[in-house]
Design a protein around this motif. Structure first.
Motif, mmCIF file in Angstrom:
data_model
loop_
_atom_site.group_PDB
_atom_site.id
_atom_site.type_symbol
_atom_site.label_atom_id
_atom_site.label_comp_id
_atom_site.label_asym_id
_atom_site.label_seq_id
_atom_site.Cartn_x
_atom_site.Cartn_y
_atom_site.Cartn_z
ATOM 1 N N MET A 24 22.263 -15.414 14.629
ATOM 2 C CA MET A 24 21.443 -16.097 15.612
ATOM 3 C C MET A 24 20.192 -15.281 15.856
ATOM 4 S SD MET A 24 23.618 -18.627 17.073
ATOM 5 C CE MET A 24 23.116 -18.766 18.714
ATOM 6 N N GLY A 52 16.706 -14.552 18.055
ATOM 7 C CA GLY A 52 16.426 -14.556 19.477
ATOM 8 C C GLY A 52 15.057 -13.967 19.724
ATOM 9 N N GLN A 101 14.684 -22.013 19.652
ATOM 10 C CA GLN A 101 15.477 -20.793 19.561
ATOM 11 C C GLN A 101 16.730 -20.951 20.402
ATOM 12 O OE1 GLN A 101 13.047 -17.378 20.528
ATOM 13 N NE2 GLN A 101 11.321 -18.210 19.421
ATOM 14 N N PRO A 102 17.794 -20.252 20.046
ATOM 15 C CA PRO A 102 19.011 -20.336 20.851
ATOM 16 C C PRO A 102 18.807 -19.706 22.224
ATOM 17 C CG PRO A 102 19.270 -18.735 19.078
ATOM 18 C CD PRO A 102 17.952 -19.397 18.880
ATOM 19 N N SER A 103 19.398 -20.320 23.233
ATOM 20 C CA SER A 103 19.341 -19.767 24.585
ATOM 21 C C SER A 103 20.653 -19.040 24.879
ATOM 22 C CB SER A 103 19.124 -20.889 25.608
ATOM 23 O OG SER A 103 20.307 -21.644 25.766
ATOM 24 N N GLN A 123 25.337 -22.729 26.922
ATOM 25 C CA GLN A 123 26.067 -23.596 26.002
ATOM 26 C C GLN A 123 26.025 -25.035 26.490
ATOM 27 O OE1 GLN A 123 30.047 -22.056 25.747
ATOM 28 N NE2 GLN A 123 29.499 -20.611 24.134
ATOM 29 N N SER A 146 28.570 -25.802 21.909
ATOM 30 C CA SER A 146 27.489 -25.385 21.008
ATOM 31 C C SER A 146 26.391 -24.681 21.814
ATOM 32 C CB SER A 146 26.918 -26.593 20.266
ATOM 33 O OG SER A 146 26.333 -27.507 21.176
ATOM 34 N N VAL A 147 25.618 -23.876 21.139
ATOM 35 C CA VAL A 147 24.550 -23.129 21.799
ATOM 36 C C VAL A 147 23.398 -24.063 22.135
ATOM 37 C CG1 VAL A 147 22.856 -21.277 21.524
ATOM 38 C CG2 VAL A 147 25.165 -20.983 20.639
ATOM 39 N N LYS A 148 22.956 -24.002 23.380
ATOM 40 C CA LYS A 148 21.818 -24.796 23.824
ATOM 41 C C LYS A 148 20.543 -24.173 23.263
ATOM 42 C CE LYS A 148 21.774 -27.202 27.801
ATOM 43 N NZ LYS A 148 21.732 -27.481 29.231
ATOM 44 N N MET A 149 19.632 -25.002 22.814
ATOM 45 C CA MET A 149 18.375 -24.518 22.245
ATOM 46 C C MET A 149 17.264 -24.609 23.289
ATOM 47 S SD MET A 149 19.232 -23.601 19.233
ATOM 48 C CE MET A 149 17.729 -23.425 18.302
#
Length: 103
Positions: free
Chosen positions: A7, A9, A35-37, A40, A45-48
């Protein structure tokens, strides 16, 4: 066995809305990119977030900033769809107090 993807960042300090005076001039000093925050989605899933680097007038620091959809739409209207065209344009920061997460 678990599988992980690397990931990316954004390193460095982030803009705090409480530290920004409404009306101050600023410039994006990088392109904006998804970009990933640190948060979630409900499905795990990872919030963008749409993030990049910014510098405010009177402050030599370059800070990270996450832009909301209204800001992105304004930048698209003003400078076109390619965030390369947003870099070094003089912008005016506008802040509003709002309730987020009950605070």
């Amino acid at each position: 066995m678990a599988t992980y993807k690397k990931m990316g960042g954004t390193g460095g300090a982030w803009v705090k809305g409480s530290d920004v005076k409404s009306g101050v001039r600023c410039k994006l000093v990088s392109e904006i990119s998804p970009q990933p925050s640190n948060y979630q989605n409900k499905d795990g899933s990872v919030k963008m977030q749409n993030a990049g680097k910014i510098r405010f007038s009177g402050d030599e620091r370059v800070l990270n900033i996450s832009l909301n959809n209204a800001t992105l739409n304004g930048l698209v209207d003003a400078f076109g769809e390619d965030s390369k065209n947003w870099v070094n344009k003089v912008l005016t920061a506008v802040t509003e107090k709002m309730v987020v997460g009950g605070k």
